[in-house]
Design an enzyme around this catalytic site. Structure first.
Site, PDB file in Angstrom:
ATOM      1  N   THR A  63      58.697   7.705  37.161  1.00 21.47           N
ATOM      2  CA  THR A  63      57.755   8.341  36.252  1.00 21.47           C
ATOM      3  C   THR A  63      58.051   9.844  36.244  1.00 21.47           C
ATOM      4  O   THR A  63      58.441  10.411  37.265  1.00 21.47           O
ATOM      5  CB  THR A  63      56.296   8.087  36.682  1.00 21.47           C
ATOM      6  N   PRO A  64      57.915  10.488  35.100  1.00 23.85           N
ATOM      7  CA  PRO A  64      58.332  11.897  34.999  1.00 23.85           C
ATOM      8  C   PRO A  64      57.672  12.808  36.028  1.00 23.85           C
ATOM      9  O   PRO A  64      58.346  13.600  36.693  1.00 23.85           O
ATOM     10  CB  PRO A  64      57.929  12.271  33.566  1.00 23.85           C
ATOM     11  N   ALA A  65      56.356  12.699  36.203  1.00 21.90           N
ATOM     12  CA  ALA A  65      55.662  13.624  37.102  1.00 21.90           C
ATOM     13  C   ALA A  65      55.963  13.341  38.564  1.00 21.90           C
ATOM     14  O   ALA A  65      56.273  14.260  39.340  1.00 21.90           O
ATOM     15  CB  ALA A  65      54.154  13.562  36.848  1.00 21.90           C
ATOM     16  N   HIS A 102      59.735  -1.350  41.314  1.00 23.08           N
ATOM     17  CA  HIS A 102      58.701  -0.803  42.202  1.00 23.08           C
ATOM     18  C   HIS A 102      57.851  -1.968  42.684  1.00 23.08           C
ATOM     19  O   HIS A 102      57.091  -2.557  41.915  1.00 23.08           O
ATOM     20  CB  HIS A 102      57.856   0.226  41.456  1.00 23.08           C
ATOM     21  N   LYS A 110      64.731   1.943  43.503  1.00 24.93           N
ATOM     22  CA  LYS A 110      63.888   1.109  42.645  1.00 24.93           C
ATOM     23  C   LYS A 110      64.616   0.604  41.407  1.00 24.93           C
ATOM     24  O   LYS A 110      64.152  -0.326  40.751  1.00 24.93           O
ATOM     25  CB  LYS A 110      62.609   1.859  42.298  1.00 24.93           C
ATOM     26  N   CYS A 114      50.688   1.941  47.060  1.00 29.92           N
ATOM     27  CA  CYS A 114      52.133   1.829  47.239  1.00 29.92           C
ATOM     28  C   CYS A 114      52.634   2.335  48.589  1.00 29.92           C
ATOM     29  O   CYS A 114      53.824   2.228  48.879  1.00 29.92           O
ATOM     30  CB  CYS A 114      52.844   2.550  46.106  1.00 29.92           C
ATOM     31  N   GLU A 116      58.104  14.854  43.948  1.00 26.60           N
ATOM     32  CA  GLU A 116      58.764  14.444  45.185  1.00 26.60           C
ATOM     33  C   GLU A 116      60.042  15.243  45.404  1.00 26.60           C
ATOM     34  O   GLU A 116      60.325  15.691  46.527  1.00 26.60           O
ATOM     35  CB  GLU A 116      59.079  12.949  45.168  1.00 26.60           C
ATOM     36  N   PHE A 126      48.540   5.717  45.212  1.00 26.77           N
ATOM     37  CA  PHE A 126      47.477   6.314  44.406  1.00 26.77           C
ATOM     38  C   PHE A 126      46.497   7.069  45.304  1.00 26.77           C
ATOM     39  O   PHE A 126      46.290   6.716  46.464  1.00 26.77           O
ATOM     40  CB  PHE A 126      46.719   5.234  43.643  1.00 26.77           C
ATOM     41  N   HIS A 143      60.524   7.760  47.346  1.00 27.97           N
ATOM     42  CA  HIS A 143      59.575   6.903  46.634  1.00 27.97           C
ATOM     43  C   HIS A 143      60.085   6.669  45.214  1.00 27.97           C
ATOM     44  O   HIS A 143      60.093   5.536  44.738  1.00 27.97           O
ATOM     45  CB  HIS A 143      58.189   7.525  46.644  1.00 27.97           C
TER      46      HIS A 143
END
Length: 408
Positions: free
Chosen positions: A308-310, A338, A333, A176, A315, A396, A304
């Site tokens: 997503t929770p994490a 995304h 997003k 990404c 960030e 990733f 970014h």
């Protein structure tokens, strides 16, 4: 040992720029939708379908790709991804600007640096579902037996054939962060004297591997994504294509510029970021250092922010460690989804729009602030005259990139 900050770099002028997303084709469509807070997300209607029905989620799908075949001379590159590249390159005068740069510098002096995550894998998926038995063994059907389409460099080869640029041609595939890192790569090529101009950008399109791959990681939300909302549950996937033409900026030249970039690799986990966002902080610090500006000079930061929770928590933690509370930071997003390998160029275009028009987008679909996220995270749109804008793209494996753009 503390991380040594890089020296400031020479700016690059952004001569032409565009993107095409679920919001529409070209910069004007993006600006209108951002200002109106009109999302491009819709219930998933994209195949392949499991058990006769589509995956239950929301997507950012670009209209009209199915009805936009490539020109006959480029039919050997036919696939959804290259069709979207063809559509995007025709917007906002980018293709004409590239041809003018070739006329100015020579084809061998114009580089192509393009990012993608899955490239033309949708065509490969189709080819394997239609394998044909022959005496020599299974083979692809004739219309899909085109090797270049089944490589990650499909996009780069297509754009090279389309534009006639003959300088260095590089495909960046770092998940990404791909089409953010292209700006850094292009700056290095031009600074090293290997090119006088560079067309940068990225394209990624929806396919089964994307939808079901991210769903297998339990990252896809059934509802429209809500970045940084306390009740966020996951991302919404999208597709997009965008491009920008970069050249050396003359002394005292005005206009929009690339002023800084920062790259880092967490190497912390295959798909999760470092829990303290250390790699993200390094990328942002390096981008600011190369731009030669302090943190309080940044007027807008496009995050970014995948929902997503994490990832959102990490960030936001990294941003709060660097920037003052007055910073306007947001994720867009909720508008586009995304777009994976195209996220960097899409959000660079949005940062450039903020510089050009003073529109600072908020965060669509989010309504309940997460107490774990700092005061920099904004849900509502704002208007301000800003000189510097940043954007973050994280991939990733902890492959991070931050960019600084300026209105000179």
């Amino acid at each position: 040992m503390p991380h040594a900050l890089p020296d400031p770099i020479a700016p690059l002028a952004v001569r032409a720029w565009t993107c095409t997303t679920a919001l529409g084709r070209g910069r004007a469509a993006q600006l209108e939708a951002l200002a109106a807070r009109r999302s491009g997300l819709r219930p998933n209607d994209f195949g392949p379908h499991a058990e006769g029905r589509p995956l239950e989620c929301w997507i950012g799908r670009v209209e009209g790709i199915e009805d936009a075949p490539l020109p006959p001379a480029l039919a050997g590159y036919e696939c959804r991804n290259n069709r979207l590249a063809w559509i995007a390159l025709q917007q906002d005068g980018v293709l004409d600007a590239v041809r003018a740069a070739i006329a100015r510098h020579g084809a061998e002096r114009v580089a192509l640096v393009l990012g993608t995550s899955t490239a033309s894998i949708g065509a490969s998926e189709e080819a394997y579902t239609r394998l044909q038995d022959t005496p020599e063994g299974a083979r692809f059907p004739d219309e899909l037996a085109r090797p270049i389409v089944h490589t990650v460099h499909s996009l780069g080869a297509f754009v090279q054939a389309l534009t006639g640029a003959r300088g260095p041609c590089v495909t960046v595939a770092t998940a990404c962060s791909s089409s953010a890192k292209v700006f850094a790569q292009a700056h290095r090529l031009i600074s090293a004297g290997l090119a006088d101009a560079a067309l940068v950008g990225g394209v990624d399109t929806l396919c089964g591997s994307v939808l079901y791959g991210f769903n297998s990681l339990q990252l896809v939300a059934r509802e429209p994504c809500r970045p940084f909302d306390a009740h966020r549950v996951g991302l919404s996937l999208g597709e997009a294509g965008g491009f920008a033409l970069l050249e050396r900026a003359a002394a005292g030249e005005g206009g929009l510029q690339l002023r800084g970039y920062g790259e880092s690799s967490d190497a912390h986990h295959m798909s999760a970021p470092h829990p303290d966002g250390l790699g993200a902080q390094i990328a942002m610090r390096d981008a600011l250092a190369r731009a030669g500006i302090a943190v309080d000079a940044v007027g807008y930061l496009n995050l970014h922010g995948t929902a997503t929770p994490a990832n959102d928590t990490v960030e936001a933690k990294a941003v709060a460690a660097l920037f003052p509370p007055a910073l306007h930071a947001s994720s867009t997003k909720g508008w586009t989804g995304h777009t994976l390998g195209a996220a960097g160029i899409v959000e660079s275009v949005i940062a450039l729009l903020a510089l050009e028009h003073g529109l600072l987008p908020g965060t669509l679909n989010a309504s309940t602030p997460d107490p774990a996220c700092g005061p920099q995270i904004r849900f509502d749109n704002a208007h301000a005259d800003v000189r510097f804008a940043m954007n973050n793209s994280f991939g990733f494996g902890g492959n991070n990139c931050s960019l600084v753009f300026a209105r000179a």
